[in-house]
Design an enzyme around this catalytic site. Sequence first.
Site, short mmCIF file in Angstrom:
data_model
loop_
_atom_site.label_atom_id
_atom_site.label_comp_id
_atom_site.label_asym_id
_atom_site.label_seq_id
_atom_site.Cartn_x
_atom_site.Cartn_y
_atom_site.Cartn_z
CG ASN A 1 5.58 -28.94 9.42
OD1 ASN A 1 6.03 -30.04 9.72
ND2 ASN A 1 5.89 -27.84 10.05
CG HIS B 1 9.24 -26.18 15.44
ND1 HIS B 1 8.46 -27.30 15.28
CD2 HIS B 1 9.54 -26.11 16.76
CE1 HIS B 1 8.30 -27.88 16.45
NE2 HIS B 1 8.94 -27.18 17.36
#
Length: 160
Positions: free
Chosen positions: A34, A3
């Site tokens: 991530n 994101h």
Amino acid sequence: RGHLAAAANHKWSQKAMRDTFYLSNIAPQNPHLNQNAWNNLEKYSRSLARSNKNVYVCTGPLFLPRMEADGKMYVKYQVIGKNNVAVPTHFFKVLILEKESGEIELRSYVMPNSPVDEKIPLERFLVPIESIERASGLLFVPNILKRTSNLKAITAGSKR
């Protein structure tokens, strides 16, 4: 996938959190990055909100050149899926901190889209904002300077 605007930053409402799952907010990101070093940077960014008047966060993909075996620089990146989605070589995060005193502090980070040891201090990923502006085509400093002349850029090795 990663994101760009982190879901954890949008917990004030279910709709806001759900909106972070639009594909326009997601980029192919190495899972190790991530879940580890990038996650540490996001947690650090959230922690700054407790000690600053305002914190503005800009995040995005970068496609940076690297030297190949022939000694020349190339922008080379992977594409995935039937729609040939471009996989960024790096990601940036620009933090604009507005202090209670009115001072504006700028911290700009770049991380490679590959496994990064989460034990590496985040300060190692600090870069001059101009390098992100040049690579992304975005301008941060001129827009900040329209609001203040009291800007302090934090770079690797600078005193806080």
